[in-house]
Structures are given as structure tokens and as C-alpha cells.
Write an enzyme that holds these catalytic residues in place. Structure first.
Site: not given
Ligand code: WQD
Length: 348
Positions: A139, A163, A167
Site C-alpha cells: 500500500s 497497519y 505492510k
């Protein structure tokens, strides 16, 4: 040149089989359609924590062929192992992960377990089955608040939320894996802002609850489920003061996954690319586009900035184009129209 470890299988020479973890979800289900169109055999494993229960039936209706779908959790190692034992798989596209910035701040351990431990368990099962081709769903959040725009892949990486950190950690796990074991071929795809839906209106973004993201929120204002759009800040240094993002149609994104997979299976080696259009749109531009799609004015109120937001994030997709031949084809109006069509079908 990397060793190309794809070998046509005896039972269907020339047909390659791909396992999609999280394949019933928003990006996963659209990638399923793109892969079938490209002639792949596709197997889905999904715990349906963020996917409509009848997605496999919808995919069967869309593609005209039986859908092989296992309703299992990525953390259930024996279930994942069984899939590799029952199906000769040539590559994996890994979507299964939790992806809400806001939620990750309230449950960081759940995010680390799902996103990081989930990936590590999957990699161990892949290695056990001698499957070394992986496309990984990353992302633009790994860029934090980028120094320069548009964002290139060599921009500094950082994150301000659990989050985003998951990643980053996953990308590091994958780069170390390739560094020390040349059998691995990995495509890391950094998505910008995926929106829209398949033109049939049969599949789209899950619409349960109150969305965090802009387009699904506007969609619920358009259906009347939400009273008005909260515009988080109109004092950014952008053309109209509202936040600018690089929205990319989910089918463009899905087709980008097929290109990444082909690159790996053809032995051209690993890559890290941005998947965006290179064109940013503001919140108010998105709202206007959606008004055209749904045929009515949509109410909004300007609110204070949302914590952690930055003014503008837009991709430089040059690398994806040079390496994979990727080019986004669908514009903002198509994104809004297909989203609205999905909402209408959902209400039937
Ligand atoms: C877009 C713009 C908001 C909602 C997030 C994640 C990222 C990725 C994509 C997973 C911003 C504004 C939004 C609203 C608004 N997800 N906005 N009112 O924040 O760019 O990215 O989703 O990988 O990791 O961070 O997307 O859609 O939430 O916001 O004004 O109700 O719309 O301020 O400018 P974002 P978004």
C-alpha cells in the site's frame, strides 16, 4: 536472469494455477475475474471476515465456470497446507490482511498477527510445497507523508500507524527472503486508492458499516444511508483546499496483478511497483463526479482535518509501466459510475 520455476502441469499443460488468499474480498474478487479472463486456473481461500458470503456464486455467474473456494483462515496452517496438497499451485497472490488504519490503532496485535504472522505462515507453506512465486498486496501507506510528489518507489518509507507498519514489516520479510534464497520471485504492488466496481455490478467493495474511505462513504450519502459527507479539511495546499489522492479503478488494479504475475512466471524476476494512475483528484472533485453518476446533488460539511491525513499523495506509475507495461485506463467518472451501479444492484 532468474531461474524460471514455472513448469506446465501434467493435468493441464499450459494452464497455470494461482491461489488467491483473501480472494473473495474487494481487490481479490476483481483480480479473480481478470485472471480467469487471462486463462488461469484460480483457487480462492478466504475467511470471509471482509467479503460478501455469496461472492463465489457471483464470480461463478460472472466467469461462467465453477469457483474453487475454501472458507478458511490464513492462520489455520493445516487448512492452508491441505490446499497446497490438493492443488498443484504455480503462484500465490496474497490479499488476505486487515487494512483499516483507524482499526489498527485500536487493535495493533490483531494487525500484527493477521498481517505479519499470516504472511510468514503462508510463506512457510509455499516453501514446503516448492511454490516460490508471490505477488504481495502492499500500500502507498508505506510512504507515510511523502516529501516529493509524485511518489516514486525509491521514496523514503515510514508509517505512523500499526497497519502501515505491518505492510513495511511484510515488505522487509519478503526482501530478506529473496536476498538469501534466490528461488523466490516476489512482486510487491503498492496500491494507491482503489475504488469503483466491476461494470456488471455483481462484485464491488464491501458496504457494511460506516466506511472510513472516501468513495464508499460518498456512495452511502448517495443512497441516503448517511446524511452528508464530512470533508476532512479544506485548508490544504491543493487546488480547492481539500485532500488530493490517486484513485485507481479496481479493475485497472486487478489487471496490474496479472501483469505482475506474468513477469514472475516468465522468470523476469522480482519487482516493487506503485499501482496508481499518476493523476490526483480532490475530495470535492470526487464528490462532483459522484453527483453526476447518481444524478443528484450530495450534501457535505467541511470538518477539521482527520489526524494522520496529508494533503496530497499521487503515484508516479512510470516504473510499473516500464517493468510491467502497466497503464491505468479507467477515469474518475467510470470509477463513480461503476461504484454507483454496484450500490444500486446491492439495493435491489
Ligand atoms: C481520501 C481523502 C481524506 C473520508 C486510506 C489508507 C490507505 C489505503 C487507502 C489500505 C483524504 C478524505 C475521506 C471521508 C474525507 N488503504 N476523506 N471524508 O486516507 O488516502 O488512504 O485508504 O491500504 O492505507 O490510509 O483514503 O479514502 O480514507 O481518504 O474528506 O469521509 O478523502 O481526508 O483526503 P486515504 P481515504
Amino acid at each position: 536472469m532468474k531461474q524460471n520455476n514455472w513448469i506446465p502441469r501434467k493435468d493441464s499443460p499450459g494452464k497455470r494455477a494461482v491461489l488467491l488468499t483473501g480472494g473473495a474480498g474487494f481487490i481479490g474478487s476483481h483480480t479473480y475475474v481478470a485472471l480467469k479472463q487471462a486463462g488461469y486456473e484460480v483457487i480462492i481461500v478466504d475467511n470471509f471476515s471482509n467479503a460478501l458470503e455469496d461472492t463465489p456464486e457471483r464470480l461463478q455467474q460472472l466467469t461462467g465456470s465453477k469457483v474453487i473456494c475454501y472458507a478458511d483462515d490464513l492462520l489455520d496452517r493445516s487448512a492452508i497446507r491441505r490446499i497446497f496438497d490438493n492443488h498443484p499451485i504455480d503462484a500465490v497472490i496474497h490479499f488476505a490482511a486487515k487494512k483499516s488504519v483507524a482499526e489498527s490503532t485500536t487493535a495493533p496485535l490483531v494487525y500484527y498477527e493477521n498481517n505479519v504472522s499470516g504472511l510468514i505462515g503462508l510463506l512457510e507453506e509455499m516453501r514446503r510445497a516448492s511454490v516460490f512465486n508471490l505477488v504481495f498486496s502492499s500500500s502507498a501507506t508505506v510512504y507515510g507523508s511523502p516529501e516529493t510528489l509524485p511518489v516514486r518507489e525509491n521514496a523514503a518509507l515510514s508509517s505512523t500507524n500499526p497497519y502501515g507498519f505491518t505492510k513495511l514489516v511484510c515488505e522487509n520479510v519478503l526482501s530478506d527472503l529473496q536476498k538469501f534464497d534466490p528461488r523466490w520471485n516476489v512482486g510487491i504492488l503498492r496500491y494507491f486508492n482503489p475504488v469503483g466496481a466491476h461494470s456488471s455490478g455483481l462484485i464491488g467493495e464491501s458496504t457494511t458499516g460506516i466506511p472510513d474511505n472516501l468513495m464508499p462513504y460518498i456512495a452511502k450519502v448517495a443512497t441516503g444511508e448517511l446524511p452528508f459527507l464530512r470533508v476532512f479539511g479544506a485548508d490544504y495546499d491543493t487546488l480547492d483546499g481539500t485532500g488530493v489522492r490517486d484513485y485507481i479503478h479496481v479493475m485497472d488494479l486487478a489487471e496490474g496483478h496479472v501483469l505482475s504475475l506474468e513477469e514472475l512466471l516468465d522468470g523476469a524476476g522480482s519487482h516493487i511497483v506503485n499501482l496508481g494512475t499518476g493523476r490526483g483528484y480532490s475530495v470535492l472533485e470526487m464528490l462532483k463526479s459522484y453527483e453526476t453518476a447518481c444524478g443528484r446533488t450530495l450534501p457535505y460539511q467541511v470538518m477539521p482535518r482527520r489526524p494522520g491525513d496529508v494533503g496530497e499523495v499521487v503515484a508516479d506509475p512510470a516504473n510499473a509501466n516500464a517493468l510491467l507495461g502497466f497503464e491505468a485506463k479507467r477515469d474518475l467518472d467510470h470509477m463513480s459510475k461503476t461504484s454507483w451501479n454496484w450500490m444500486l444492484q446491492r439495493m435491489d
